[in-house]
Structures are given as C-alpha cells and as structure tokens.
Design an enzyme around this catalytic site. Structure first.
Site, short mmCIF file in Angstrom:
data_model
loop_
_atom_site.label_atom_id
_atom_site.label_comp_id
_atom_site.label_asym_id
_atom_site.label_seq_id
_atom_site.Cartn_x
_atom_site.Cartn_y
_atom_site.Cartn_z
N GLN A 216 1.47 0.39 -5.30
CA GLN A 216 2.23 -0.44 -4.14
C GLN A 216 3.30 0.29 -3.49
O GLN A 216 3.57 0.19 -2.13
CB GLN A 216 2.67 -1.35 -5.03
N GLU A 217 4.29 0.98 -4.62
CA GLU A 217 5.40 1.78 -3.81
C GLU A 217 4.95 2.84 -3.01
O GLU A 217 5.35 3.04 -1.82
CB GLU A 217 6.11 2.65 -5.23
#
Length: 610
Positions: A216-217
């Site tokens: 996600q990052e």
C-alpha cells in the site's frame, strides 16, 4: 465562334489569335476567382485552427507553470470554498503530520481533486515531526492518543475552526508498527479511535486508523509522483508520451498519458513500482498467485463505471537491498569468505594491519576494519570499480531461470521502448552528492565517473572534500562508501532490474517541481476519491441555463467560416444556374434560326425551274 486576330510584321510562327471574350468566358473567370477565394478561406481557417491549438497548448503550459508557482505560495485560509485533509505518517523512527487542501471539484467526473500541501504564511509546508515512533507505545497503548496529540493540535491550529467537522483525518502506520504483534497493533489503534474524537472535531472513524502494508505504501508513493507530474490529467498534448492500456476483459484499449515508474533505494530496503498496462498471462497457477500478490489494481476516479482512471501497478519491496544494509551483507560475505580461506589455506589475510584484505569497493589507500563476532578484519581500499561489481553479483540473489529475477522475486516485463522511471533517495545521492550527475541518467558517463572516483587515492578525495568540490550534503560516510554504493546502484539497475545500458528515460531526483513529494499525498488522493460525487450532484441539481460566454472561441470561428462557405456555394450555384439558362436560350435561338432557314428553303423550292 468569332475570333479576334492580331497580326503584325513578325515571323509567321509569332502570329497569335485569342478567343473572343464572351459571356461564357466571363463566367469561367468568375468561377475560377470564387474557387480561389474558397481555397484561400479554407487555408486561412486551417491555419487559424492550428494557431488556436498552438495558443491553447501554450495556455495549458502557462497554467501548469502558474499552478507550480501557486503550490509554493501561502494557503489562503480565508477562502471559505477550500476543503482540508490531515494525514499522519506513523513511521518507525517518528511520526509526521501533513495538512492538505483542495478547492471544490469542477464537476467533471473524469477529473480528480486538485489536492495540494498546505503552506503557512511564510510559504513553508505545514508539517511537524515528533520522535520516537508510535511503536514505542506497544507496552502502554493507553498513552497512544497522548503521543499523537501534539501533531493533531498543530494541524488544527492551521485549519479554520469551522472547517474541522468536515476535515477528514487519516492516521496511517508503516514499518515500525508492522513488526509488532497484531494484538499490540490493535490496542494502539483502538486507543486512537476512542480518544481522538474526544479531543478534536475532525472526521475520524475506525476505518481512518490502520497499519498499511509495504505494498500500500508503495502504491501511494506511485500515485503521489504521477499526480504531481500531471500523468493523471488525460488532456493529451502533442509532446506527451501515451500508452495503450487494457482493463479487464475490455477489447478496446484506452489511450492515455504514460505514467512513470518509481524506484526508491533507502538505507535498508529497495522498492520498485510501475504500471503494467497490458493484461498478463501466466505460465502456471503458482506464477499467477505470486504475481497477484504484487499487483494492485485500483480506480482513482469517483465513478466506478468509468475505467479511464483504473491502474494496474506492480509493487515490490526488497528488504536488505538498501544501500547501507547491502554494505553490511557485503562485509558479512567478505568476512566469512576470508575466515574460511584462512582456515583452509593456513593464511593470515586481514588478521593483522600489516596484511590487510584488499577491498575493491573502497577508495585507494583507505584503511578500515570489519568487526564480526568480536573479531576484526583489517581491509585496505583497492578502488577497482569493475572488480567491485563482480563481487556484488552474488548479493543480487537472482533466480536460475531465464528471467534471472532480482532476489528470485517475480517481475512483469517492462516495455523499455515506451516507459519512464524516476530513481529516488540513494539513486539521487549516488549520482549527485559526489559525482554531480543527478538528473537524466547516462550509464556510460556514470560508469566512467564512478571508476575515476574509485581509483582516486583516499587522501586526494579528502582534499577535494575539504576544498568544497562536492555537494553540501556529502559527508565522510558518503566519501567512504560512494565507490561501493555506486557499484551497487549500477548492479541493481542493470543486472537486477535488467534496464538496458542505453535506456534514455531514467532520471534521478530528490524533488519534483522543486518540492518533496510524500506518499501521504497519494494516500489522501485515494482515500478521498469519492468526494467529488458530492460536488457533481450539486452541479447537476442546479437549473440548466445557456451562457453565450461559455461558447469556445474556436466554435465562433467555425461558425464564421461555415457561413462564408454557404454564401460562396450559393453564388456558385446561382452562376451555374445562369449558365444553364443561357445555354437553353442559345439552343432555342439556334433552333429558331434553323427553322427559319428551313422555312425559307421551303418557300423558294416551288419557284425553282425544273
């Protein structure tokens, strides 16, 4: 037809004759003049359209420039139409709060929110950092809200108070929280969800506080870079590179701006993220499962039915492949190999300072020590860049198949003929701090400069450093390990990710448009992607009315030239009609003359003697 002849005392071959200027010739001349006029008008219309397109392009370029300037100006908090958002990045070493703002959505469902980072009266970004990380609250989770209170108070002081209730707050935790047991993660997040709403009026719920994965990052970072570069703006100019994208089972491809890939090498890890524009096929079910775990498909648009903002991004993080951690792995390998060889061959290499191990990855003449397990290995810099690269090859941990993936991790193929990549962090430091080659990357020039640096004596490098010949960001650590890190960066890029040596579209950067881009921008873009629906519904509920001022300038030009063409066409048709009438009259006159001549012959015939 009667002829007009001009004769003079010239040679016979010079004699000429011209047809008489009759009504027919005048009509032909008029028709020719009208045709030329129509051609000139059409040519003028095309030229004017091209000029308008050129002006429109320059206007868009100028607006982009103004947007970049506005990004650096203080945010006008007196503007009641502005909306705000807050994102807290809870990292491993500390936490930072970022405040963003955006104007009302323009009502076009194909456009994203125009989110920008808030700036104070001094035009500085509104951001605050505290240490240590929130993961230190693992044993005292009830104090988590007290830990984060200074950040939220800081953000609240910059946002108009009457806007707090409609300002979303997101608390997103990364690496530091990931290593904690799940029970401790939940305890910290629950304390935040319970206590934060009691202190602040932000829009905050249980879904707004989470521990995000490395995947996600990486996706958020990819969104941030491409948003700032304008790659989600689907108004394509002539100079913009485009790519054909297939979404799901759609037969027709979407033609849109080409996005950029991102490679970020930190101290401990390496991450790569790039769009996979075509639907992939897999040789086996196992490959498909592995690939899907690294692919993220998401829609940035507010309408899920529209696929123009659907992106398929490959994201992978390689732990231990950062610049500093790679050096530790290299030293471990060298230490173990040397100890083993000494034991087998009965040698004492590196055991004493007078018999050091020669390290090709350190500058010439640099003396260093590697301590492992209470033992010291004495090394002496040799400064051989090519030899250093050869020794780093095993650290890439490539697979044995034909693809030879980095760390044996599956990677979708990259279309190097139609792609673009940005390298951040260590990629920029390696090319800029000492070599002063940041920006557009050229592998041949970089390799030459890296070799020259490695081959320089350590004393010479120290003198150059003291003379201020290197970047202000360069320090002793950079000077010492620049040779190693440049070889590691080169190996990762070309041997690990298989970038061609002549690849022209790789850039190393620290800032984008003179500002630092954080993954938190991509996070709030994704989290607030449905907010434009509110503005779109409000716009559609207003009574429709026509405003002549909204008609494009170019449409007026089209109407003007269309009217001229209609008038000219009417004139041509009128002239052609006159010609047909004239021909009929001429035929009738000829027929009457013929009948008259026949009548005369009929009258004369009886009187003719036989």
């Amino acid at each position: 037809m009667a002829r007009i002849s001009f004769s003079c005392l010239f040679p016979a071959s010079w004699h000429c004759s011209l047809p008489s200027v009759t009504q027919f010739s005048r009509q032909r001349v008029a028709l020719l003049i009208i045709s030329v006029a129509v051609f000139i008008l059409v040519f003028a219309a095309v030229a004017d359209l091209q000029l308008w397109s050129s002006r429109a392009f320059r206007d868009r370029q100028f607006r982009r420039y103004l947007d970049q300037i506005e990004d650096l100006e203080a945010t006008d908090t007196k503007d009641t139409k502005l909306n705000y958002g807050v994102v807290v990045d809870c990292g491993s070493s500390g936490s930072r709060v970022f405040v963003y703002f955006w104007p009302p959505h323009n009502g076009n469902p194909h456009d994203l929110l125009d989110i920008k980072q808030m700036r104070d009266r001094g035009s500085k970004p509104v951001v605050k950092k505290i240490k240590p990380g929130i993961s230190t609250m693992a044993l005292t989770p009830e104090k988590s809200s007290d830990y984060i209170n200074p950040l939220l108070s800081f953000a609240a002081s910059y946002i108009p108070k009457h806007k707090h209730k409609e300002t979303p707050l997101y608390i997103l935790c990364t690496a530091g929280m990931r290593i904690l047991p799940e029970s401790q993660q939940i305890a910290i997040l629950q304390d935040l969800v319970k206590d934060v709403p009691q202190e602040f009026d932000f829009l905050f719920s249980e879904a707004h506080a989470e521990v995000i994965s490395g995947k996600q990052e990486g996706v958020y970072a990819w969104i941030s870079i491409n948003f700032v570069l304008g790659r989600f703006d689907h108004v394509v100019d002539e100079e913009d590179a485009v790519v054909a994208v297939t979404i799901g089972t759609q037969e027709e491809s979407i033609i849109r701006k080409r996005t950029v890939g991102v490679i970020d090498m930190g101290g401990g890890s390496l991450q790569i993220a790039y769009e996979v524009p075509t639907t992939m096929t897999y040789p086996s079910v196992e490959h498909e499962e592995v690939a899907k775990s690294m692919l993220a498909e998401f829609n940035l648009g507010c309408d899920l039915q529209h696929t123009e903002h659907v992106y398929r991004v490959y994201v992978t993080t390689f732990m231990g492949f950062g610049g500093n951690f790679a050096r530790q792995r290299y030293e471990d390998m060298v230490f173990n190999d040397t100890i083993t060889k000494n034991r087998i061959q009965g040698q004492q290499i590196g055991v004493h300072p007078n018999s050091p191990l020669q390290d090709p990855c350190l500058p010439v003449g640099l003396i260093d020590q590697v301590r492992r397990q209470s033992h010291d290995l004495h090394v002496l810099g040799k400064g051989n860049w090519d030899s250093c690269r050869q020794q780093l090859e095993p650290l890439l941990l490539k697979s044995n198949d034909t693809q030879a993936y980095l760390n044996s991790v599956y990677q979708p193929s990259i279309d190097f003929s139609n792609s673009e990549f940005y390298g951040f962090s260590e990629f920029f430091y390696c090319t800029e701090d000492v070599l002063r080659m940041g920006g557009i990357y050229n592998s041949q020039k970089f390799a030459k400069a890296a070799k020259e640096y490695c081959s320089m004596p350590w004393t010479t490098l120290q003198d150059r450093f003291n003379s201020g010949l290197y970047s202000s960001h360069a320090d002793q650590h950079r000077l010492k390990y620049q040779c190693f890190k440049s070889a590691w960066m080169f190996s990762i890029l070309h041997n690990g990710f298989h970038f061609p040596h002549e690849y022209p579209n790789f850039k190393t950067a620290q800032l984008v448009y003179d500002k630092e881009v954080q993954w938190t921008l991509g996070a709030i873009l994704y989290k607030t992607r449905f907010l434009p629906l509110r503005d779109i519904r409000q716009e559609s509920s207003r009574p429709a009315h026509v405003s002549w001022f909204r008609i494009s300038f170019v449409y007026n030009h089209y109407l003007f030239f269309a009217c001229i063409l209609v008038v000219l066409l009417s004139i041509v048709l009128y002239i052609l009609r006159l010609r047909r009438i004239h021909r009929r009259q001429a035929r009738a006159s000829a027929l009457d003359l013929l009948l008259m001549e026949e009548g005369v012959h009929t009258v004369l015939e009886p009187g003719i003697p036989t």
